[in-house]
Scaffold this motif. Structure first.
Motif, PDB file in Angstrom:
ATOM      1  N   LEU A 143       0.827  -1.200   0.000  1.00 59.07           N
ATOM      2  CA  LEU A 143       0.000   0.000   0.000  1.00 59.07           C
ATOM      3  C   LEU A 143       0.870   1.263   0.000  1.00 59.07           C
ATOM      4  CD1 LEU A 143      -2.676  -1.134   2.613  1.00 59.07           C
ATOM      5  CD2 LEU A 143      -2.963  -1.008   0.133  1.00 59.07           C
ATOM      6  N   GLU A 144       1.911   1.264   0.823  1.00 60.57           N
ATOM      7  CA  GLU A 144       2.785   2.436   0.898  1.00 60.57           C
ATOM      8  C   GLU A 144       3.479   2.692  -0.436  1.00 60.57           C
ATOM      9  OE1 GLU A 144       6.682   4.142   3.334  1.00 60.57           O
ATOM     10  OE2 GLU A 144       5.755   2.252   3.963  1.00 60.57           O
ATOM     11  N   GLU A 145       3.880   1.632  -1.121  1.00 52.69           N
ATOM     12  CA  GLU A 145       4.547   1.798  -2.409  1.00 52.69           C
ATOM     13  C   GLU A 145       3.658   2.555  -3.402  1.00 52.69           C
ATOM     14  OE1 GLU A 145       6.558  -0.939  -5.950  1.00 52.69           O
ATOM     15  OE2 GLU A 145       5.591  -1.892  -4.233  1.00 52.69           O
ATOM     16  N   ARG A 146       2.391   2.177  -3.460  1.00 52.44           N
ATOM     17  CA  ARG A 146       1.477   2.862  -4.395  1.00 52.44           C
ATOM     18  C   ARG A 146       1.168   4.277  -3.934  1.00 52.44           C
ATOM     19  NH1 ARG A 146      -0.441   5.667  -7.215  1.00 52.44           N
ATOM     20  NH2 ARG A 146      -2.165   5.478  -8.697  1.00 52.44           N
ATOM     21  N   LEU A 147       0.975   4.447  -2.637  1.00 54.66           N
ATOM     22  CA  LEU A 147       0.628   5.769  -2.107  1.00 54.66           C
ATOM     23  C   LEU A 147       1.815   6.729  -2.118  1.00 54.66           C
ATOM     24  CD1 LEU A 147      -1.639   4.683   0.882  1.00 54.66           C
ATOM     25  CD2 LEU A 147      -2.355   5.546  -1.364  1.00 54.66           C
ATOM     26  N   SER A 148       3.023   6.209  -2.321  1.00 52.08           N
ATOM     27  CA  SER A 148       4.209   7.053  -2.408  1.00 52.08           C
ATOM     28  C   SER A 148       4.407   7.640  -3.805  1.00 52.08           C
ATOM     29  CB  SER A 148       5.466   6.250  -2.018  1.00 52.08           C
ATOM     30  OG  SER A 148       5.410   5.854  -0.666  1.00 52.08           O
ATOM     31  N   GLN A 149       3.658   7.139  -4.784  1.00 48.29           N
ATOM     32  CA  GLN A 149       3.784   7.679  -6.135  1.00 48.29           C
ATOM     33  C   GLN A 149       3.247   9.113  -6.166  1.00 48.29           C
ATOM     34  OE1 GLN A 149       2.161   4.943  -9.032  1.00 48.29           O
ATOM     35  NE2 GLN A 149       3.111   3.184  -8.030  1.00 48.29           N
ATOM     36  N   PRO A 150       3.814   9.967  -7.028  1.00 49.70           N
ATOM     37  CA  PRO A 150       3.480  11.400  -7.006  1.00 49.70           C
ATOM     38  C   PRO A 150       1.989  11.710  -7.085  1.00 49.70           C
ATOM     39  CG  PRO A 150       5.383  11.012  -8.406  1.00 49.70           C
ATOM     40  CD  PRO A 150       4.873   9.659  -8.016  1.00 49.70           C
ATOM     41  N   ASP A 151       1.237  10.957  -7.888  1.00 47.28           N
ATOM     42  CA  ASP A 151      -0.187  11.259  -8.048  1.00 47.28           C
ATOM     43  C   ASP A 151      -0.955  11.067  -6.745  1.00 47.28           C
ATOM     44  OD1 ASP A 151       0.101   8.499  -8.083  1.00 47.28           O
ATOM     45  OD2 ASP A 151      -1.575   8.174  -9.444  1.00 47.28           O
ATOM     46  N   ALA A 152      -0.496  10.115  -5.908  1.00 44.53           N
ATOM     47  CA  ALA A 152      -1.165   9.873  -4.629  1.00 44.53           C
ATOM     48  C   ALA A 152      -0.593  10.758  -3.524  1.00 44.53           C
ATOM     49  CB  ALA A 152      -1.023   8.405  -4.239  1.00 44.53           C
ATOM     50  N   ARG A 153       0.719  10.870  -3.479  1.00 45.97           N
ATOM     51  CA  ARG A 153       1.373  11.618  -2.396  1.00 45.97           C
ATOM     52  C   ARG A 153       0.887  13.064  -2.353  1.00 45.97           C
ATOM     53  NH1 ARG A 153       6.361  11.488   0.506  1.00 45.97           N
ATOM     54  NH2 ARG A 153       6.984   9.556  -0.499  1.00 45.97           N
ATOM     55  N   ALA A 154       0.675  13.670  -3.514  1.00 47.30           N
ATOM     56  CA  ALA A 154       0.279  15.085  -3.557  1.00 47.30           C
ATOM     57  C   ALA A 154      -1.115  15.305  -2.977  1.00 47.30           C
ATOM     58  CB  ALA A 154       0.336  15.585  -4.997  1.00 47.30           C
ATOM     59  N   ARG A 155      -1.916  14.257  -2.921  1.00 47.61           N
ATOM     60  CA  ARG A 155      -3.306  14.412  -2.486  1.00 47.61           C
ATOM     61  C   ARG A 155      -3.586  13.820  -1.118  1.00 47.61           C
ATOM     62  NH1 ARG A 155      -6.357  11.545  -7.074  1.00 47.61           N
ATOM     63  NH2 ARG A 155      -8.089  11.895  -5.634  1.00 47.61           N
ATOM     64  N   LEU A 156      -2.631  13.100  -0.570  1.00 49.21           N
ATOM     65  CA  LEU A 156      -2.856  12.453   0.718  1.00 49.21           C
ATOM     66  C   LEU A 156      -2.865  13.459   1.863  1.00 49.21           C
ATOM     67  CD1 LEU A 156      -0.649   9.206   0.643  1.00 49.21           C
ATOM     68  CD2 LEU A 156      -3.144   9.303   0.852  1.00 49.21           C
ATOM     69  N   ALA A 157      -3.739  13.209   2.815  1.00 47.14           N
ATOM     70  CA  ALA A 157      -3.774  14.040   4.024  1.00 47.14           C
ATOM     71  C   ALA A 157      -2.752  13.562   5.048  1.00 47.14           C
ATOM     72  CB  ALA A 157      -5.173  14.007   4.636  1.00 47.14           C
ATOM     73  N   LEU A 158      -2.188  12.364   4.841  1.00 44.06           N
ATOM     74  CA  LEU A 158      -1.169  11.797   5.713  1.00 44.06           C
ATOM     75  C   LEU A 158       0.046  11.422   4.882  1.00 44.06           C
ATOM     76  CD1 LEU A 158      -3.402   9.264   7.705  1.00 44.06           C
ATOM     77  CD2 LEU A 158      -2.637  11.487   8.532  1.00 44.06           C
ATOM     78  N   SER A 159       1.128  11.074   5.543  1.00 47.16           N
ATOM     79  CA  SER A 159       2.267  10.532   4.809  1.00 47.16           C
ATOM     80  C   SER A 159       1.887   9.157   4.253  1.00 47.16           C
ATOM     81  CB  SER A 159       3.478  10.404   5.731  1.00 47.16           C
ATOM     82  OG  SER A 159       3.269   9.351   6.667  1.00 47.16           O
TER      83      SER A 159
END
Length: 202
Positions: A143-159
């Motif tokens: 999950l972290e690997e996918r959420l670390s991609q730029p499209d997700a990281r820019a929109r996440l409210a958390l790390s």
């Protein structure tokens, strides 16, 4: 594993996994595993040593398959769509009927194998705990690997790391809710709410 096995190991471990899934760890005996796999008890002892080792090998196969399926769902281009697909897979998996030990179908849902073993006090020897940790940490890594991609990281409210850890914990809670309500639609709606919390408004 001493000696030459006179049975199909993949099939035997798959059937053993279903026994643990249905009965739990503590309630499963070597005679149960012998009956389900069609392998004589002596041959199981000779090949694997004991019940715990059979569980660990069966669980390792389950973990590989489960995490690969999660990876596939998390490859979707849109991160929110990827998480919805992930939750849909998780909910569908735990909402399936319990695999029967004979030809009699079951109306019970199978729930989550990891959570079932984790809540069984008789299973809490360190090798089993390590296997369960490996599963949850592996899931968090995917999950972290996918959420670390730029499209997700820019929109996440958390790390990404905190979001992945929260998602893994949330999934364990959803497992408990499924055992009580047996409602995939309700579980998916709650998952959708979690996704809305994780991402900043567009």
């Amino acid at each position: 594993m001493a000696g030459i096995k006179q049975f199909n190991e993949d099939q035997a471990l798959d059937k053993a996994m279903h026994v643990f899934w249905r009965q739990g760890y503590g309630a499963t005996s070597m005679p149960d595993l012998a009956k389900a796999t069609g392998v004589q008890r002596g041959s199981l002892y000779h090949a694997y040593g004991d019940k715990q080792n059979i569980f660990l090998l069966a669980f390792a196969r389950y973990q590989r398959h489960y995490l690969e399926m999660v990876r596939q769902h998390m490859r979707l281009d849109d991160p929110e769509a990827a998480l919805r697909a992930y939750f849909a897979y998780v909910i569908s998996s735990m909402s399936e009927p319990v695999p029967p030990l004979d030809d009699t179908p079951s109306s019970r849902t199978r729930g989550c194998l990891t959570t079932k073993i984790a809540t069984d006090e008789t299973a809490m020897d360190e090798p089993v705990r390590n296997a369960l940790r490996g599963m949850l940490e592996g899931l968090a890594d995917v999950l972290e690997e996918r959420l670390s991609q730029p499209d997700a990281r820019a929109r996440l409210a958390l790390s990404p790391k905190d979001a992945a850890r929260l998602l893994v914990t949330f999934t364990r809670g959803n497992v408990v809710m499924e055992r009580i309500y047996h409602g995939p639609e309700q579980l998916q709606a709650t998952a959708d709410s979690m996704i809305q919390i994780l991402f900043k408004p567009r």
